[in-house]
Motif scaffolding. Structure first.
Motif, mmCIF file in Angstrom:
data_model
loop_
_atom_site.group_PDB
_atom_site.id
_atom_site.type_symbol
_atom_site.label_atom_id
_atom_site.label_comp_id
_atom_site.label_asym_id
_atom_site.label_seq_id
_atom_site.Cartn_x
_atom_site.Cartn_y
_atom_site.Cartn_z
ATOM 1 N N SER A 261 0.820 -1.217 0.000
ATOM 2 C CA SER A 261 0.000 0.000 0.000
ATOM 3 C C SER A 261 0.855 1.269 0.000
ATOM 4 C CB SER A 261 -0.965 0.006 1.193
ATOM 5 O OG SER A 261 -0.261 0.114 2.394
ATOM 6 N N LEU A 262 2.124 1.165 0.436
ATOM 7 C CA LEU A 262 3.012 2.327 0.349
ATOM 8 C C LEU A 262 3.293 2.666 -1.104
ATOM 9 C CD1 LEU A 262 5.686 1.719 3.130
ATOM 10 C CD2 LEU A 262 3.696 3.197 3.175
ATOM 11 N N ALA B 203 0.216 4.220 -2.424
ATOM 12 C CA ALA B 203 0.101 5.596 -1.921
ATOM 13 C C ALA B 203 0.991 6.521 -2.744
ATOM 14 C CB ALA B 203 0.473 5.656 -0.441
ATOM 15 N N SER B 204 2.202 6.087 -3.008
ATOM 16 C CA SER B 204 3.127 6.906 -3.787
ATOM 17 C C SER B 204 2.576 7.147 -5.186
ATOM 18 C CB SER B 204 4.483 6.203 -3.867
ATOM 19 O OG SER B 204 5.289 6.816 -4.840
ATOM 20 N N THR C 106 8.522 6.090 -7.836
ATOM 21 C CA THR C 106 8.116 5.348 -6.641
ATOM 22 C C THR C 106 9.238 4.426 -6.192
ATOM 23 O OG1 THR C 106 5.775 5.439 -7.205
ATOM 24 C CG2 THR C 106 6.464 3.665 -5.736
ATOM 25 N N GLN D 13 11.991 6.641 -4.640
ATOM 26 C CA GLN D 13 11.657 7.402 -3.436
ATOM 27 C C GLN D 13 11.081 6.559 -2.315
ATOM 28 O OE1 GLN D 13 10.063 11.633 -4.488
ATOM 29 N NE2 GLN D 13 9.443 10.249 -6.110
ATOM 30 N N VAL D 14 10.573 5.379 -2.639
ATOM 31 C CA VAL D 14 9.970 4.547 -1.584
ATOM 32 C C VAL D 14 10.673 3.193 -1.469
ATOM 33 C CG1 VAL D 14 7.859 3.492 -0.711
ATOM 34 C CG2 VAL D 14 7.745 5.679 -1.892
ATOM 35 N N PRO E 188 14.757 3.433 -0.741
ATOM 36 C CA PRO E 188 15.113 3.847 0.623
ATOM 37 C C PRO E 188 14.679 2.835 1.681
ATOM 38 C CG PRO E 188 13.949 5.618 -0.512
ATOM 39 C CD PRO E 188 13.941 4.451 -1.433
ATOM 40 N N LEU E 189 13.504 2.217 1.472
ATOM 41 C CA LEU E 189 13.017 1.277 2.487
ATOM 42 C C LEU E 189 13.787 -0.037 2.472
ATOM 43 C CD1 LEU E 189 9.167 1.871 2.424
ATOM 44 C CD2 LEU E 189 10.796 2.488 4.201
ATOM 45 N N GLY F 180 17.857 8.848 12.645
ATOM 46 C CA GLY F 180 16.608 9.402 12.132
ATOM 47 C C GLY F 180 16.396 9.136 10.659
ATOM 48 N N LYS F 181 17.211 8.266 10.077
ATOM 49 C CA LYS F 181 16.945 7.909 8.665
ATOM 50 C C LYS F 181 16.593 6.430 8.602
ATOM 51 C CE LYS F 181 17.561 11.123 5.375
ATOM 52 N NZ LYS F 181 16.300 11.626 4.930
ATOM 53 N N ASP G 253 14.551 4.780 11.548
ATOM 54 C CA ASP G 253 13.094 4.780 11.555
ATOM 55 C C ASP G 253 12.556 3.559 10.843
ATOM 56 O OD1 ASP G 253 13.369 7.119 12.687
ATOM 57 O OD2 ASP G 253 12.438 8.320 11.107
ATOM 58 N N VAL G 254 13.194 3.264 9.723
ATOM 59 C CA VAL G 254 12.704 2.171 8.899
ATOM 60 C C VAL G 254 12.801 0.859 9.648
ATOM 61 C CG1 VAL G 254 13.028 0.944 6.756
ATOM 62 C CG2 VAL G 254 13.391 3.402 6.840
ATOM 63 N N MET H 16 12.907 0.459 12.752
ATOM 64 C CA MET H 16 12.049 0.435 13.938
ATOM 65 C C MET H 16 10.620 0.052 13.586
ATOM 66 S SD MET H 16 13.245 3.549 16.344
ATOM 67 C CE MET H 16 12.205 3.127 17.719
ATOM 68 N N ILE H 17 10.243 0.330 12.361
ATOM 69 C CA ILE H 17 8.864 0.021 11.945
ATOM 70 C C ILE H 17 8.788 -1.333 11.272
ATOM 71 C CG2 ILE H 17 7.051 0.579 10.328
ATOM 72 C CD1 ILE H 17 7.534 3.470 10.958
ATOM 73 N N PHE I 168 -5.774 5.696 2.801
ATOM 74 C CA PHE I 168 -5.797 4.237 2.858
ATOM 75 C C PHE I 168 -6.298 3.737 4.204
ATOM 76 C CE2 PHE I 168 -3.110 5.217 -0.606
ATOM 77 C CZ PHE I 168 -3.190 4.155 -1.484
ATOM 78 N N ALA J 149 -0.969 3.964 5.476
ATOM 79 C CA ALA J 149 0.198 3.900 4.598
ATOM 80 C C ALA J 149 1.032 5.173 4.599
ATOM 81 C CB ALA J 149 -0.233 3.547 3.161
ATOM 82 N N PHE K 275 4.606 7.105 4.775
ATOM 83 C CA PHE K 275 5.951 6.667 4.395
ATOM 84 C C PHE K 275 6.820 6.665 5.647
ATOM 85 C CE2 PHE K 275 4.395 8.810 0.447
ATOM 86 C CZ PHE K 275 4.173 7.646 -0.248
ATOM 87 N N HIS L 143 9.920 6.225 6.190
ATOM 88 C CA HIS L 143 11.270 6.789 6.145
ATOM 89 C C HIS L 143 11.254 8.305 6.018
ATOM 90 C CE1 HIS L 143 9.809 6.220 2.124
ATOM 91 N NE2 HIS L 143 10.845 6.799 1.577
ATOM 92 N N TYR M 228 4.862 15.159 -0.130
ATOM 93 C CA TYR M 228 5.228 14.142 -1.126
ATOM 94 C C TYR M 228 4.541 14.388 -2.475
ATOM 95 C CZ TYR M 228 6.538 9.538 -2.929
ATOM 96 O OH TYR M 228 7.067 8.520 -3.672
ATOM 97 N N TRP N 263 6.639 7.151 13.546
ATOM 98 C CA TRP N 263 6.387 6.230 14.660
ATOM 99 C C TRP N 263 6.098 6.952 15.974
ATOM 100 C CZ3 TRP N 263 10.296 7.194 18.070
ATOM 101 C CH2 TRP N 263 11.515 7.636 17.543
#
Lengths: 285, 384
Positions: free
Chosen positions: A177-178, A181-182, A192, A195-196, A199-200, A277-278, A281-282, A284-285, B96, B100, B102, B104, B113, B149
């Motif tokens: 869904s990310l 969303a993008s 997408t 940018q998504v 990085p993830l 903080g870059k 975060d990823v 951590m989620i 959504f 959803a 982002f 990061h 965005y 988060w």
């Protein structure tokens, strides 16, 4: 009360690991450190002393350092460039049922000894392998075995699965869904990805590259077999110094230098990739 | 609340509809998710797609967003077909179900965005200002640098709302946006969404399975079932004149009495139940007419049912009564709810408003009572 007993449990749980690390990692490193300041005994081995002579002699193994510091990053990069599209395909494109089969195929080579597989490459790259095939179609004079290219090929072959899995896992975790969303917010599929998705997947990429790089810095087998005597790594120099010429103090100095170089590179790398903080975060989620 | 743009005489022009489905069908392999559906959503309205899971409401939303393409039929925006246009080129944005965001990016980067995808990219200062305004709009000023988060569910909800609204879409799509929130927060967000919609004047399309949510927020609602729309109308139209038993059951609560139609004309029908009781009621406006011999049902809203003690006189206007025993009484504050078991009509639900409590105040479970309703407060419909 509770706190005290939980700290007791923590100690108990960590003790085996701590003992193991102390006895088999820290103590040996200290021994090597002490040796590196010593002198070469007459019959070979170690004679107690305190001298920096061994370190002053390091330039004698400059080629080994150069080879390692060029081919380890190059091998990591090459393996990454091949592994990422493969991991992306496995995680995002292929249907689940075929995915399991393909993932298994990635691991299958591990069922055979690494030594045997690298021997196999000696024949594939040797005079009667690929060069003979090229000669057959009219391309002559190609030499592969005992060149940096052969070592690089061996590296990519050997370390590809190690690179694929962490990247695959991080790509698979990226929520569909990310991406939608993008897309919904006006980003084309290419944007997408940049940018998504990319990085993830960075935590996986960072982990994979670090593992492969660290292992490559100490690599010994691939350059020994596919590089002949011509392309050798620090690992080969160490084997040579400790087992052949029995020059333990110099070997220790080379080993200590390798550890220091690796620590510096890896800590710089960590600081660069895991910016607070870059990526944090990823993960951590 | 008055619907803003449902006067059909002024909406003959197709450009007045933000979304139009013309005979839209969507198959997933052998599964028919949406079957030959027609839908018109007027510009600037708050429209809900209401139905149980698997009814095709989410598919409809994804067809509007552009994540799916119809198998056949046409999806239009202001008269222009959107079929084949990818999601990233459509003037619609979506909130959504699981937000959803982002992970990061921080709040500011999340919200900006959309605008950052345009070319040329808006200048930094302008973006900053826009994001500030959006955070103001969703009542989270100063949240620019928060990480995702660090936000609660309600805050996330507002951030993704801002992330969608900053693009000034023609249509905002909301996919069960409040399902993950607790009851109190949900109530709050419902009102906020409603006032936000009036403020920005954008068409909202909400997908939900929660009838209360749809009724309280929407100008118009489409009730969906099995890949099709059963009825579209304002909340009061759906409540007062449901076209069939499914809609009557889905929107609010009803007592249903089913049986065989024993008499019928163009205005009303009489149904004979298994227990040989004859009930007569008019058809709802726009509802199907019944013919003698077919199965039919009479629907009566609980608030139309009156109860009174045996000793009491039958209230005037009530032309039908039946004997029963109270099994349960629930105090709801503004009204009291009675469950009554009758021999001839089964269990019946009645809601008595506080203002009419005089006769029912002393009634308790176990008491024998009489119960009835005014015949034309019932609705006759096919027993689907």
């Amino acid at each position: 009360m509770a706190k005290k007993s939980s700290s007791y449990v923590t100690t108990l749980l960590l003790a085996p690991m701590a003992i193991w690390m102390t006895a088999l990692l820290i103590l040996p490193i200290l021994v090597v450190l002490v040796y590196s300041f010593g002198e070469l005994a007459e019959m070979g081995g170690y004679k107690p002393a305190f001298t920096l002579a061994q370190y002053a002699n390091l330039p004698a193994r400059l080629t080994a350092f150069k080879n390692t510091l060029v081919l380890a990053p190059a091998g990591t990069l090459a393996a990454f460039l091949i592994a990422y599209p493969l991991a992306y395909y496995l995680a995002r494109t292929v249907e689940p049922r075929r995915r399991m089969i393909l993932l298994t195929l990635v691991i299958v080579p591990f069922w055979t000894s690494f030594l045997i597989r690298t021997y196999a490459w000696m024949f594939i790259l040797g005079g009667r392998g690929i060069p003979a095939l090229l000669e057959f179609i009219g391309i002559e004079g190609v030499r592969l075995l005992n060149t940096p290219t052969a070592v690089l090929i061996g590296i990519v072959y050997g370390y590809l699965p190690l690179m694929v899995f962490p990247i695959f896992v991080s790509l698979e975790k990226v929520d569909e869904s990310l991406l939608e969303a993008s897309n919904d917010l006006g980003a084309s599929p290419v944007r997408t990805f940049l940018q998504v998705t990319l990085p993830l997947s960075l935590p996986g990429v960072a982990t994979a590259c670090m593992i492969v790089f660290i292992l490559l810095m100490g690599e010994f087998l691939i350059p020994a077999l596919l590089g002949g005597g011509k392309v050798f790594f620090i690992g080969n120099a160490l084997v040579d110094l400790f087992l052949q010429s029995r020059n333990w103090p110099f070997g220790s100095a080379v080993a200590i230098t390798l550890v220091v170089v690796m620590l510096v590179i890896v800590s710089l790398y960590m600081r660069m990739i895991f910016k607070p903080g870059k990526t944090q975060d990823v993960s951590m989620i | 609340m008055e619907p803003k743009n449902t006067d059909l005489s002024t909406t003959n022009n197709h450009g007045d509809f933000d979304i139009e489905f013309i005979n839209v069908t969507k198959h997933y392999g052998d599964v028919v998710a949406l079957n030959d559906t027609n839908l018109k959503i007027p510009r600037g309205s708050f429209h809900s797609l209401l139905g149980p899971s698997g009814c095709g409401k989410t598919t409809s939303l994804r067809l509007i967003a552009g994540f799916e393409q119809p198998t056949s039929g046409d999806v239009r925006h202001r008269g222009v077909s959107m079929v084949g246009i990818p999601a990233y080129k459509r003037p619609v944005n979506m909130v959504f179900q699981h937000y959803a965001p982002f992970p990061h990016l921080n709040v500011e980067e999340n919200i900006s965005y959309g605008p950052r995808q345009r070319s040329p990219k808006p200048p930094k200062q302008e973006l900053k200002k826009l994001v500030g305004e959006m955070l103001e709009l969703v009542r989270l000023p100063g949240f620019q640098n928060r990480r995702i988060w660090q936000l609660s569910g309600g805050q996330l909800q507002r951030i993704v709302l801002a992330r969608a609204l900053i693009n000034r879409p023609a249509v905002l799509l909301l996919d069960e946006p409040l399902a993950a929130l607790d009851r109190k927060l949900r109530r709050e967000m419902q009102m906020e969404l409603q006032s936000l919609q009036r403020e920005v004047g954008i068409t909202f399309v909400l997908v939900t399975h929660d009838q209360e949510e749809a009724l309280s927020m929407s100008d118009t609602i489409s009730i969906m079932r099995d890949g099709g729309i059963v009825q579209t109308g304002t909340p009061s139209e759906l409540y007062d004149t449901p076209v069939d038993r499914y809609v009557a059951d889905f929107v609010g609560e009803s007592n249903f009495f089913s049986g065989i139609v024993s008499a019928a004309d163009s205005a009303q029908a009489t149904i004979q139940t298994k227990t040989e009781i004859s009930l007569t009621a008019p058809y709802p406006e726009g509802g199907k007419h019944l013919t003698i011999g077919q199965r039919g049902a009479i629907a009566v809203r609980p608030e139309m049912v009156l109860i009174w003690p045996l000793t009491h006189e039958q209230p005037k206007d009530i032309d039908f009564s039946v004997k029963g025993r109270i099994t349960n009484r629930i105090y709801l504050g503004h009204q009291a709810e009675f469950r009554v078991v009758t021999d001839s009509l089964g269990e019946i639900l009645a809601r008595i408003p506080k203002t009419a409590e005089a006769v029912t105040r002393d009634l308790a479970p176990g008491d024998e009572i009489l119960l009835g309703w005014q015949w034309n407060f019932g609705l006759a419909m096919p027993d689907a």
